[in-house]
Scaffold this motif. Structure first.
Motif, PDB file in Angstrom:
ATOM      1  N   TYR A   1       0.805  -1.205   0.000  1.00 38.64           N
ATOM      2  CA  TYR A   1       0.000   0.000   0.000  1.00 38.64           C
ATOM      3  C   TYR A   1       0.852   1.274   0.000  1.00 38.64           C
ATOM      4  CZ  TYR A   1      -3.010   3.694   1.439  1.00 38.64           C
ATOM      5  OH  TYR A   1      -3.653   4.882   1.485  1.00 38.64           O
TER       6      TYR A   1
ATOM      7  N   GLY B   1      -9.751  -9.104  -6.155  1.00 43.94           N
ATOM      8  CA  GLY B   1      -9.654  -9.461  -4.735  1.00 43.94           C
ATOM      9  C   GLY B   1      -8.687 -10.613  -4.527  1.00 43.94           C
TER      10      GLY B   1
ATOM     11  N   MET C   1      -5.164  -9.403  -4.844  1.00 42.84           N
ATOM     12  CA  MET C   1      -4.676  -8.748  -3.626  1.00 42.84           C
ATOM     13  C   MET C   1      -4.365  -9.766  -2.545  1.00 42.84           C
ATOM     14  SD  MET C   1      -7.157  -5.391  -3.523  1.00 42.84           S
ATOM     15  CE  MET C   1      -6.462  -4.613  -2.089  1.00 42.84           C
ATOM     16  N   ARG C   2      -5.239 -10.768  -2.408  1.00 41.86           N
ATOM     17  CA  ARG C   2      -4.993 -11.779  -1.373  1.00 41.86           C
ATOM     18  C   ARG C   2      -3.703 -12.546  -1.641  1.00 41.86           C
ATOM     19  NH1 ARG C   2     -10.589 -11.896  -0.682  1.00 41.86           N
ATOM     20  NH2 ARG C   2     -10.899 -12.998  -2.644  1.00 41.86           N
TER      21      ARG C   2
ATOM     22  N   LEU D   1      -1.094  -4.965   2.798  1.00 45.08           N
ATOM     23  CA  LEU D   1      -2.171  -4.151   2.240  1.00 45.08           C
ATOM     24  C   LEU D   1      -2.508  -2.959   3.121  1.00 45.08           C
ATOM     25  CD1 LEU D   1      -4.500  -7.006   0.948  1.00 45.08           C
ATOM     26  CD2 LEU D   1      -2.963  -5.570  -0.379  1.00 45.08           C
TER      27      LEU D   1
ATOM     28  N   ILE E   1      -0.377  -0.132 -10.304  1.00 45.87           N
ATOM     29  CA  ILE E   1      -0.761  -0.757  -9.034  1.00 45.87           C
ATOM     30  C   ILE E   1      -1.032  -2.244  -9.262  1.00 45.87           C
ATOM     31  CG2 ILE E   1      -2.555  -0.850  -7.270  1.00 45.87           C
ATOM     32  CD1 ILE E   1      -2.821   2.190  -7.579  1.00 45.87           C
TER      33      ILE E   1
ATOM     34  N   LEU F   1       1.134  -5.387  -7.667  1.00 47.98           N
ATOM     35  CA  LEU F   1       0.501  -6.485  -6.930  1.00 47.98           C
ATOM     36  C   LEU F   1       0.775  -7.819  -7.621  1.00 47.98           C
ATOM     37  CD1 LEU F   1      -2.978  -4.895  -6.125  1.00 47.98           C
ATOM     38  CD2 LEU F   1      -1.156  -5.366  -4.500  1.00 47.98           C
TER      39      LEU F   1
END
Lengths: 579, 194
Positions: A89, A227, A230-231, A244, A309, A313
């Motif tokens: 982040y 999602g 990101m996980r 995060l 971004i 990730l």
């Protein structure tokens, strides 16, 4: 961006092999294409307006691409994505500052500067404050800003290209810096603004296309489930859920959080004072075109950072933070490594091609950005310092219309109100030709100086220089620009004080900050003379720049010239008499 | 009259990809007659107060042959353009001052500043608040919203959204509120300057 260009380079990219050969071929193609553009476009005109402003006939779309090309350096392509790959982040925070800054450019600067100025930032000031020292101050600050930025880019380029080519030898880095510097001098001296703009357009197109390609491949890999992306990124980051959350990079102490606030302030206010961005607005015909090109730039830059971004990730999720850090401690190779994985992994044809492609785009990015910086720097030197201040020629009142636009029945009359006879008109044109030659020599000189400084500094940690360039731009260029455009009582003394009142504190505070001495990562790690706790001086120097301009104005013995302000305001808002 | 033939379409040819200048000025005049009431005749001395003239005939007034002596090859009555090109800077200063005082310009300036100043304050405040929140309230920023998203990510994405939104709003404001008036005023002013 700032810390992204760290020059400390641990062992080369883990997967070595033939993918570097293809990269070298593509690098050569990039050099060939840009040189062709330069030679082709450089023949289209060599007047002052061609050299500084590219003939002023670019469309908003073209200039929008060129603006984003100038703005998105290799540091943001590789650096921001790398920071996100390493710090999650906290890397995202960077990209937001870089984007929001464009609203300042759009609303307060772009259109007014286009109408009021001619080639450089100092032109806007000179319209209402006709003093040599104002021009000298603003021109000097512009040279300082661009030179800081330039050195940061070139030192970064040296280690980055060496990294992409899979070597880590000092010789490779040295020759990269010399080659990049030599190329940028050729672009600028031969091609001027027109060639530089086309190089930016090509580069921005490649950059956006490459990012879209990688992002699409990445999203296909995750079946469009962000999602899940990101996980998985959090899972492979080594930090778990903290990846995060804010604070992984800047959360340690209150000072480091304050430091980030200072950097954020410099980023959001500095963009509107960057000389190479401001001079872009003179390449379009009208203020409306300047606005529309800024809107294109906002769309492109915003879209790019959203993709960056995702790519950051993705690099964490598919490559892993430790692998990214192992390849380069600043994360600069996160995106090329991700390309390798997305293409099918090391050894596969897809992986090799994609890796080489992304490396070549990064190389094109480096070349384009340094060329834009060199041009802005030489324009500030030749147009502001040499012609405006040092030679001290009386400023010629510029034509109210472009000569080509004057109807035939009127073109016989001298186009300007202040020229006494055709004789002085001719000598003015001669001196403008002379000025372009000075600008070309200045480009060679500034390029050579940047090469020399970068060669000396290549072993040093110069990552703070980009943040410093933004801080100086925000402290010395932005206050004087905003005061000139909006404050009717602003005076010449206020302008000079404002420039130096922002420039000097910014430099002094950095000299006595932890980035120069007192820490292990400092410029001079052996000594300690620091007393200013923050790495970025913006938090203090930006308010000082505004304050100095205000104090200089209210203590000024002479009143403000309201006639000049009337001219500036009418010109800035309507475009009447704009160049 | 030479003036009316050459008043503005000549310059407009360069910019044919946006509003045709002649059309824009005409439209402006017809919709808002008071707006283009910039005094066409430059004020000879600074003391004369040139309030916006109610007669909406900005270009038609012939300029007095003030500097005829300065234009040896152009007789003012025959070629006013040449004479106009040679008048010294003081006159252009008066033109700019008169335009600055005119109602039309004040309208443009007002609509620009009324949008830009509050908006700039708002987005800078919103951005700085967002950055400051990382330093001041890290706990709040960490709280989960939905799935892997927490408050910090949500606010960050909102920054992107507001930037795009404000860009669009600003462009719309400029397009509808001041572009046309500014363009009309530009040609009017340049006519007087020549």
């Amino acid at each position: 961006m700032t810390t992204a260009m760290t020059t400390a380079t641990p062992p080369p990219v883990a997967p070595t092999g033939d993918h570097h050969d293809l990269a070298i071929v593509l690098f050569a193609v990039i050099v060939l294409v840009t040189l062709t553009i330069t030679l082709w476009v450089g023949r289209q005109g060599s007047a002052t307006e061609d050299f500084y402003a590219g003939g002023r006939d670019f469309t908003p779309l073209q200039n929008g691409f060129a603006l984003s090309g100038d703005y998105l350096s290799a540091a943001s392509f590789l650096g921001v994505a790398g920071l996100i790959a390493l710090y999650g982040y906290d890397g995202v925070l960077y990209s937001i500052g870089f984007l929001v800054a464009w609203l300042v450019v759009l609303m307060l600067v772009a259109e007014l500067v286009r109408n009021a100025g001619r080639y450089t930032l100092a032109d806007v000031l000179a319209l209402r404050l006709r003093r040599r020292k104002v021009r000298a101050a603003a021109g000097g600050a512009s040279v300082v800003v661009t030179l800081l930025y330039l050195v940061a880019q070139m030192v970064g380029a040296g280690s980055l290209v060496a990294l992409l080519l899979g070597t880590n030898s000092a010789t490779a880095r040295t020759w990269t810096i010399i080659a990049v510097g030599g190329l940028m001098i050729v672009y600028v001296t031969i091609g001027g603004m027109r060639a530089t703009t086309w190089i930016q357009i090509v580069k921005a197109f490649l950059l956006i296309a490459g990012s879209v390609l990688l992002t699409v491949l990445l999203l296909v890999r995750f079946h469009g489930d962000v999602g899940e992306l990101m996980r998985q990124a959090a899972q492979h980051s080594g930090a778990g859920p903290r990846y995060l959350e804010p604070g992984l990079k800047y959360g340690a102490t209150f000072t480091s959080r304050l430091d980030f606030f200072s950097l954020g302030l410099a980023l959001v206010l500095g963009t509107a004072g960057l000389p190479h961005i401001l001079s872009r607005f003179y390449t379009v015909p009208t203020a409306r075109a300047a606005r529309r090109s800024t809107m294109w730039a906002i769309g492109l830059v915003g879209g790019f950072y959203l993709m960056a971004i995702a790519l950051g990730l993705g690099a964490t999720a598919l490559v892993g933070s430790s692998e990214v850090r192992h390849a380069n401690s600043a994360g600069n190779t996160a995106v090329p490594l991700l390309a390798l994985v997305l293409g099918g992994g090391n050894g596969s044809t897809g992986g090799v091609v994609l890796f080489a492609l992304i490396s070549a785009i990064a190389f094109a990015t480096i070349l384009a950005v340094v060329a834009g910086l060199t041009l802005a720097s030489s324009a500030a030197f030749a147009h502001d310092i040499w012609a405006g201040a040092w030679r001290g020629r009386t400023r010629r009142r510029r034509p109210f219309l472009r000569r080509g636009a004057v109807p035939a029945s009127r073109s016989a009359a001298p186009a300007s109100g202040g020229v006494d006879s055709t004789g002085s008109e001719q000598s003015a044109e001669a001196s403008e030709r002379q000025e372009v030659w000075v600008a070309r020599f200045a480009a060679v000189g500034i390029g050579a100086a940047a090469i020399a400084i970068s060669l000396y500094a290549q072993q040093l940690n110069v990552a703070f220089l980009v943040g410093l360039a933004f801080a100086v731009a925000a402290s010395s260029n932005l206050p004087v620009l905003l005061y000139s455009l909006f404050w009717s009582r602003f005076t010449a003394r206020g302008a000079v004080w404002s420039v130096y009142g922002g420039l000097v504190p910014a430099i002094v505070l950095v000299v006595f900050s932890p980035v120069v001495s007192g820490t292990k990562a400092a410029l001079f790690p052996g000594v300690d003379f620091h007393w200013f706790p923050l790495e970025n001086p913006g938090l203090v120097s930006i308010p000082l720049g505004f304050l100095a301009g205000w104090i200089g104005t209210i203590t000024s013995p002479e009143p403000a010239d309201t006639d000049r302000f009337a001219e500036l305001e009418v010109r800035a808002l309507t475009g009447a008499g704009a160049a | 009259m030479p003036q009316q033939q050459t008043s503005s379409p000549g310059q407009g040819q360069r910019f044919d990809w946006w509003a045709a200048p002649a059309a824009a000025t005409d439209a402006d005049r017809s919709t808002a007659p008071g707006r283009s009431a910039v005094p066409a005749q430059p004020v000879p001395t600074r003391t004369v107060q040139q309030a916006p003239v109610q007669a909406a005939q900005p270009v038609a007034v012939e300029r007095p042959p003030v500097r005829a002596a300065a234009a040896p090859l152009a007789e003012p009555a025959v070629e006013p353009a040449a004479a106009r090109a040679l008048v010294p800077a003081t006159d252009s200063t008066e033109v700019y001052r008169a335009v600055q005082r005119s109602e039309a310009f004040q309208d443009i300036r007002r609509s620009y500043r009324a949008f830009v100043f509050p908006t700039s304050g708002a987005f800078l405040g919103w951005y700085l608040l967002y950055v400051a929140a990382q330093a001041a309230a890290p706990g709040l920023m960490r709280s989960q919203v939905a799935g892997p998203l927490n408050v910090a990510w949500l606010l960050g994405l909102l920054q992107f959204a507001t930037t795009f939104l404000l860009t669009w709003l600003y462009a719309r404001n400029a397009r509808t509120k001041r572009d046309r008036a500014a363009l009309g005023l530009r040609w009017d002013t340049q006519d007087q300057l020549r």
